[in-house]
Enzyme design. Sequence first.
Site, PDB file in Angstrom:
ATOM      1  N   ASP A 100     -20.500  -3.771 -23.228  1.00 13.34           N
ATOM      2  CA  ASP A 100     -21.627  -3.448 -23.580  1.00 13.34           C
ATOM      3  C   ASP A 100     -22.556  -3.875 -24.835  1.00 13.34           C
ATOM      4  O   ASP A 100     -21.849  -4.297 -25.688  1.00 13.34           O
ATOM      5  CB  ASP A 100     -21.283  -1.913 -23.699  1.00 13.34           C
ATOM      6  CG  ASP A 100     -22.265  -0.764 -24.144  1.00 13.34           C
ATOM      7  OD1 ASP A 100     -23.127  -0.509 -23.070  1.00 13.34           O
ATOM      8  OD2 ASP A 100     -22.526  -0.285 -25.243  1.00 13.34           O
ATOM      9  N   GLU A 116     -23.276  -7.510 -21.239  1.00 14.99           N
ATOM     10  CA  GLU A 116     -24.770  -6.970 -21.236  1.00 14.99           C
ATOM     11  C   GLU A 116     -25.793  -7.738 -22.289  1.00 14.99           C
ATOM     12  O   GLU A 116     -25.349  -7.312 -23.436  1.00 14.99           O
ATOM     13  CB  GLU A 116     -24.702  -5.484 -21.482  1.00 14.99           C
ATOM     14  CG  GLU A 116     -26.259  -4.823 -21.215  1.00 14.99           C
ATOM     15  CD  GLU A 116     -26.053  -3.359 -21.763  1.00 14.99           C
ATOM     16  OE1 GLU A 116     -26.476  -2.478 -21.154  1.00 14.99           O
ATOM     17  OE2 GLU A 116     -25.395  -2.921 -22.802  1.00 14.99           O
TER      18      GLU A 116
END
Lengths: 113, 703
Positions: free
Chosen positions: B349, B386
């Site tokens: 993330d 990401e």
Amino acid sequence: MEIVIESLKDIRIASITGEINSRTTSQIEADILPLITPNCKLLLNMRHVTYMSSAGLRILLLLYRQINDQSGQVVLVGLQDMIRDTMAITGFLDFFQDYQTIEEGLGALANWS
Amino acid sequence: MKRVDFYPTHRHGDFLLRAGRPYPFGASFVPGGVNFAIFSRYASVCALVLFEKGELQPLVEIPFPTEFQIGHVFAMIVFDLDYENIEYGYRMDGLYRPHEGHHFNQETILLDPYARAVNGRSQWAAQPTPNNPYPHRALLPYDDFDWVDDHPLEKPPEDLIVYEMHVRGFTRHPSSGAKYAGTFAAIREKIPYLKDLGVNCIELMPIFEFDELENKFISPLTGAPLVQYWGYDSINFFAPKAGYAATGRYGMQMDEFKALVKELHKHDIEVFLDVAFNHTGEGGEDGRTISYRGIDNKTYYMLRPDGSYQNFSGCGNTMNCNNPVVRNMVLDCLRYWVAEYHIDGFRFDLASILGRDSAGRPLANPPLLEAMAHDPVLGKTKLIAEAWDAAGLYQVGSFPAYGRWGEWNGKYRDCLRRFLKGDEGQVAEIAQRIQGSPDLYTGRGTTASINFVTAHDGFTLADLFSYNEKHNLANGEDNHDGQNDNYSWNCGWEGSTDNPEINALRQRMIKNAIAILLVSQGVPMILMGDEVGHTKNGNNNTYGHDNELNWFDWTRLESNAELYRFFRNCITFRKVHTALRNQAHFRHEDYVGSGYPDISFHGVEAWQPDWAYHSHTLAFMLDGEHARGGLEPDDTIYVAMNMHWEDHQFSLPRLPVHQKWHTFVNTSVPHPNDICTPDKEPVLANQKHLLIAARSVVILVGR
């Protein structure tokens, strides 16, 4: 916790009453390990086991491994629903055959050679 | 013979002790006892705090004597612990000077960053005991799971079809019929569903321990307090979330999750974890102290010169990932999840934060990313970034990859959405995207690109074609939260409608999206629920909702069987056709002597693609003889995409003699003739021309 051991022909039946947890696993080791001999047949009657902790599950798997090493056979009988679910969910039940009644368990062991 | 270190040398009350080993960090079992080791550079004193399980007051506090400290590590062996009934924490003291970065407070009992199981939220959203001096408690679990012959699957990445899933959301809805709804165990019950759908990798949204009760917002619609549902605010990185385990209240979450991974592997399904190392659940200046802040704030967090928290994550704090100690913790953690849990891959993330230095500057050669790429234990683990953060660093196509890293391809998502809704100027870019984005990933192959059109962040696929604007009032922030650039189109009416034409168009747009996604080169990812048209009522940021907005509604499998079948057949089609799963980018030439280039582009006229700015049509053909470099020949596949609002007649490229075009998909045709069972496609009547209806996709197979 209490363990009663009986024999029926070549089958040893260990009936356990109470909780299996880190405080009682040593008693399981003391009472049940001596029953593990080459080609032994062991029935663990779990009907009166009310709780099994993580340590309890582990002692069962250790018994299984040692019985396996001795080419023996073990069945579990009468697991209470919650305990059976816990064993299934955590993968421990994958290693065992389990039966509802002692007769079924004895039958499975008798048929095994 | 017993080892010398089996014997205690010190005593504290009834507790027998010995100097511990500084490595490994955390609590580890040693003969006769437990070795506790914890790092703090700035703590002046430290005590081990032991509780009997569930007791409010400690059983004992054992200070670390000076001789139990080596460097910045406090290490001690405690003998004869009834480990199953013990919870442990630490109390540290040192400077309290926030403007210099120090937050020591000896009133707080601190969670070990290396704890492997954490008690305190073991039943989802259960109200905690008030006045608990230590709400998130470390346990002493065994890592001795019997994997027998299991092993991470190591599937080639180009063969993956990823399904992004929330553990609780997958089965929490009453319609799931799962015995222990919302748990790891329930996912195991639903493996037959995953097999039927055909996905071969599930990517679990965060499963590290977090506090679901940490959300200050109230839903203005229902008046109900919101929760921390998604779980990106980890309070520990080694412990699986106990509240996701049916057996969490017995402290067996580790075994339960491992049993799930083992069973998924047995069914040939990989397991990826979505991991958020970029921040912790301790928040910013006004946050709580649970662990890192009280142990070594200055090491674990990126701070400004005045001691305040850098906030590249948008969540109040930023982990100091390129500090060597924190870097090692992250590496230890990833190795642990691979070695002990057999995890197949990670999605990081806001991964761009992992490439910033301690002052927040982006690094050209970030040591953490490089170390992960070269780590021996992670050698075959999939690493996916990401590739952006919440402070404007956007690295899609430029994330430091070291030949290892893949990326969530945000440009794929945005371009596909814009192309689908009929934006101009998209045709040239979509040609790159469906090829695995060679413009972005030169030399990295197609699998650097994780292709997706929807993910947990943003609209669901059904909402993408039902809403022009986000509708986030239920989140309690006056619709200010969530993305504004959704590239969505409501098909003529904002929200749900009874209008059959609009509903048919929406269904077709969804099919267009999934058809293109599953014939694109790269690794496709599907969002849980999209296969049955799940809606979040236009909410594009449902992080706080433990309700139907986030729960997979299993009744939709029947009510939207049409869409489910379309997804399933598209997935099967991808698995059947090697031409769709090339690892290398196309060469745009004929290098096997088939008479066709590996990929060719077409328009309404064969061999004449319309690259104009105002063009909304594109077709491409994958020559079967070139599949996987010619090593695994396949049928030829032709895909025509008409995103124009008018029908167009397409002339078809001619196949070699004896081959004919067969129709697999035509999204403009009503169910059940919209899609076939792969390998059972009927021959196309007119082999030369095909009318492709407005806003529809046709897939043909030449064989």
